[in-house]
Design an enzyme around this catalytic site. Structure first.
Site, PDB file in Angstrom:
ATOM      1  N   CYS A   2       0.837  -1.208   0.000  1.00 55.48           N
ATOM      2  CA  CYS A   2       0.000   0.000   0.000  1.00 55.48           C
ATOM      3  C   CYS A   2       0.866   1.249   0.000  1.00 55.48           C
ATOM      4  O   CYS A   2       0.669   2.167   0.813  1.00 55.48           O
ATOM      5  CB  CYS A   2      -0.931  -0.006   1.215  1.00 55.48           C
ATOM      6  SG  CYS A   2      -2.068  -1.412   1.286  1.00 55.48           S
ATOM      7  N   ALA A   3       1.833   1.301  -0.888  1.00 55.78           N
ATOM      8  CA  ALA A   3       2.747   2.432  -0.967  1.00 55.78           C
ATOM      9  C   ALA A   3       2.008   3.691  -1.406  1.00 55.78           C
ATOM     10  O   ALA A   3       0.924   3.632  -1.998  1.00 55.78           O
ATOM     11  CB  ALA A   3       3.882   2.126  -1.944  1.00 55.78           C
ATOM     12  N   ALA A  42       0.986   3.932  -5.027  1.00 56.78           N
ATOM     13  CA  ALA A  42      -0.163   3.083  -5.331  1.00 56.78           C
ATOM     14  C   ALA A  42      -1.459   3.805  -4.979  1.00 56.78           C
ATOM     15  O   ALA A  42      -2.411   3.828  -5.770  1.00 56.78           O
ATOM     16  CB  ALA A  42      -0.059   1.769  -4.569  1.00 56.78           C
ATOM     17  N   SER A  81      -1.346  -5.774   2.837  1.00 59.43           N
ATOM     18  CA  SER A  81      -0.334  -5.097   3.635  1.00 59.43           C
ATOM     19  C   SER A  81       0.068  -6.038   4.758  1.00 59.43           C
ATOM     20  O   SER A  81      -0.697  -6.923   5.155  1.00 59.43           O
ATOM     21  CB  SER A  81      -0.893  -3.791   4.219  1.00 59.43           C
ATOM     22  OG  SER A  81       0.017  -3.221   5.143  1.00 59.43           O
ATOM     23  N   LEU A 126       6.369  -2.367  -3.640  1.00 57.44           N
ATOM     24  CA  LEU A 126       7.183  -2.495  -2.436  1.00 57.44           C
ATOM     25  C   LEU A 126       8.535  -1.795  -2.627  1.00 57.44           C
ATOM     26  O   LEU A 126       8.919  -1.477  -3.753  1.00 57.44           O
ATOM     27  CB  LEU A 126       7.414  -3.981  -2.131  1.00 57.44           C
ATOM     28  CG  LEU A 126       6.159  -4.817  -1.878  1.00 57.44           C
ATOM     29  CD1 LEU A 126       6.527  -6.296  -1.759  1.00 57.44           C
ATOM     30  CD2 LEU A 126       5.417  -4.340  -0.633  1.00 57.44           C
ATOM     31  N   LYS A 164       9.309   0.552 -10.448  1.00 56.72           N
ATOM     32  CA  LYS A 164      10.725   0.589 -10.796  1.00 56.72           C
ATOM     33  C   LYS A 164      11.539   0.920  -9.539  1.00 56.72           C
ATOM     34  O   LYS A 164      11.007   1.539  -8.612  1.00 56.72           O
ATOM     35  CB  LYS A 164      10.982   1.574 -11.937  1.00 56.72           C
ATOM     36  CG  LYS A 164      10.407   2.981 -11.714  1.00 56.72           C
ATOM     37  CD  LYS A 164      11.295   3.807 -10.826  1.00 56.72           C
ATOM     38  CE  LYS A 164      10.551   4.959 -10.234  1.00 56.72           C
ATOM     39  NZ  LYS A 164      11.205   5.473  -9.011  1.00 56.72           N
ATOM     40  N   ARG A 187      13.660   5.682   1.073  1.00 59.29           N
ATOM     41  CA  ARG A 187      14.660   6.069   0.080  1.00 59.29           C
ATOM     42  C   ARG A 187      15.969   6.526   0.715  1.00 59.29           C
ATOM     43  O   ARG A 187      16.995   6.590   0.053  1.00 59.29           O
ATOM     44  CB  ARG A 187      14.094   7.154  -0.824  1.00 59.29           C
ATOM     45  CG  ARG A 187      12.934   6.657  -1.687  1.00 59.29           C
ATOM     46  CD  ARG A 187      12.213   7.794  -2.366  1.00 59.29           C
ATOM     47  NE  ARG A 187      11.135   7.316  -3.220  1.00 59.29           N
ATOM     48  CZ  ARG A 187       9.912   7.025  -2.781  1.00 59.29           C
ATOM     49  NH1 ARG A 187       9.617   7.161  -1.497  1.00 59.29           N
ATOM     50  NH2 ARG A 187       8.980   6.602  -3.621  1.00 59.29           N
ATOM     51  N   ASP A 233      15.894   5.689  -7.654  1.00 61.97           N
ATOM     52  CA  ASP A 233      14.560   6.281  -7.537  1.00 61.97           C
ATOM     53  C   ASP A 233      14.284   7.301  -8.629  1.00 61.97           C
ATOM     54  O   ASP A 233      13.210   7.269  -9.247  1.00 61.97           O
ATOM     55  CB  ASP A 233      14.395   6.931  -6.167  1.00 61.97           C
ATOM     56  CG  ASP A 233      12.936   7.223  -5.857  1.00 61.97           C
ATOM     57  OD1 ASP A 233      12.167   6.261  -5.717  1.00 61.97           O
ATOM     58  OD2 ASP A 233      12.563   8.411  -5.775  1.00 61.97           O
ATOM     59  N   TYR A 279      12.355  21.115  -7.920  1.00 59.92           N
ATOM     60  CA  TYR A 279      11.782  20.139  -8.844  1.00 59.92           C
ATOM     61  C   TYR A 279      12.169  20.479 -10.291  1.00 59.92           C
ATOM     62  O   TYR A 279      12.037  21.618 -10.739  1.00 59.92           O
ATOM     63  CB  TYR A 279      10.262  20.105  -8.723  1.00 59.92           C
ATOM     64  CG  TYR A 279       9.622  19.106  -9.664  1.00 59.92           C
ATOM     65  CD1 TYR A 279       9.568  17.754  -9.331  1.00 59.92           C
ATOM     66  CD2 TYR A 279       9.100  19.508 -10.890  1.00 59.92           C
ATOM     67  CE1 TYR A 279       9.006  16.837 -10.192  1.00 59.92           C
ATOM     68  CE2 TYR A 279       8.543  18.599 -11.759  1.00 59.92           C
ATOM     69  CZ  TYR A 279       8.501  17.264 -11.396  1.00 59.92           C
ATOM     70  OH  TYR A 279       7.955  16.351 -12.269  1.00 59.92           O
TER      71      TYR A 279
END
Length: 328
Positions: free
Chosen positions: A17-18, A21, A42, A79, A102, A170, A182, A239
């Site tokens: 459940c990232a 997603a 999860s 994940l 990815k 990360r 990432d 960004y």
């Protein structure tokens, strides 16, 4: 083992459940007429139940409990990268098609293992580079084919994002973390899209942050025909999501290259001698397009095509070569 798909709607489950997603992939998935979200899983049953309630499906505690369900044809796996080799492998061995966030794996050997397994199981295995499915890149290719910039000389690309929350995976060593895997993978994949899969790494640099993972990087690549690619990425930047193609007669710039929202109208800039032209394109939904392509592949009756498998391997090899060059 799932029942063999015989047509109709592809039944999909989400292993994890990232945030990506919940924000981007599952909302687009439930809108598809060609797929049905059956369940989300999860390690925390309460979290699975909460996410399932949001999307009108079943919440399951434990990833393997979802993989074992016979009413699921395909799995989406968001994940952390270090977990992909195990859980993508389990999904493939259970007879499921897989769309993995990815990177597909943290190194070339793991990627090759999963590609071989997908071939053996005759299952579709896809890596979720959604930008590849946005129509603006087809427009760029058409402009180049029409000679808008002449023969290509230099490709450049940058993808940087502001600092993430300190507890993000990360920044945590051992989870397949870091900026290269990432965000750096996007400029690398774009370079392969427009130049060649057979790119030579001429130099690279990774800047290591306080937690021991890389937070920024750069690479210089060279194609077999001598075209260079200058790439930059990182987690500690204003960004920026852009690529440019610089030829003998002009330059094309795509200022929102990798993560344009579905309602965004892309603007491509063409710089030629004394003339600057901006082309406003129609919005496109790259998330929906990606999911539609995956569903179409999974329902076509077979696994990946050889060229598709080769793209997975070429990307993994290039990432590994960049990392090795930076370490040197």
């Amino acid at each position: 083992m799932s029942e063999r798909y015989t047509g109709g709607i592809l039944r999909v489950g989400a292993v994890g459940c990232a945030d990506i997603a919940i924000r981007r992939v599952l909302p687009a998935l439930v809108e598809l007429e060609s797929a049905q979200l059956i369940a989300v899983a999860s390690r925390d049953p309460a979290k699975a139940a909460a996410v399932a309630a949001k999307f009108g499906c079943v919440g399951i505690g434990g990833y393997q409990n979802l993989i074992d369900r016979p009413d699921i044809d395909a799995l989406y796996i968001p994940l952390p990268p270090s977990m992909h080799h195990e859980w993508v492998g389990r999904a493939l061995r259970a007879g499921k098609h897989v769309l993995s966030e990815k990177p597909l794996a943290v190194n070339y050997q793991q990627t090759a293992d999963l590609v071989r397994l997908a071939r053996a199981q005759d299952r579709v295995l896809a890596e979720n580079y959604m930008f590849l499915h946005h129509s603006q890149h087809n427009t760029v290719r058409t402009m180049m084919a029409d000679g808008a910039i002449g023969p290509l000389q230099v490709f450049s690309s940058s993808f940087g994002i502001p600092p993430l929350h300190s507890d993000s995976f990360r920044y945590q060593p051992g989870l397949g973390s870091g900026a290269l895997l990432d965000v750096g993978v996007y400029p690398l994949r774009a370079a392969q899209l427009f130049l060649s899969a057979d790119l030579e790494v001429r130099g690279a640099s990774l800047r290591i942050g306080a937690t021991g993972v890389d937070v920024a990087g750069s690479a210089l690549l060279r194609s077999p025909t001598g075209v260079t690619a200058q790439l930059d990425w990182g987690f500690e930047h204003k960004y920026r999501s852009v690529y440019s193609l610089w030829g003998t007669r002009g330059r094309i710039t795509v200022p929102r290259a990798f993560s344009p929202p579905e309602h965004h109208r892309p603007v491509l800039r063409l710089d030629q001698q004394d003339v600057v032209t901006e082309f406003s394109l129609a919005p496109d939904h790259q998330v929906r397009n990606t999911l539609s392509a995956f569903v179409a592949a999974a329902t076509s009756g077979g696994g990946n095509q050889p060229a598709f498998d080769q793209a997975l391997l070429e990307q993994a090899l290039l990432v590994e070569q960049v990392r090795a060059a930076a370490e040197r």
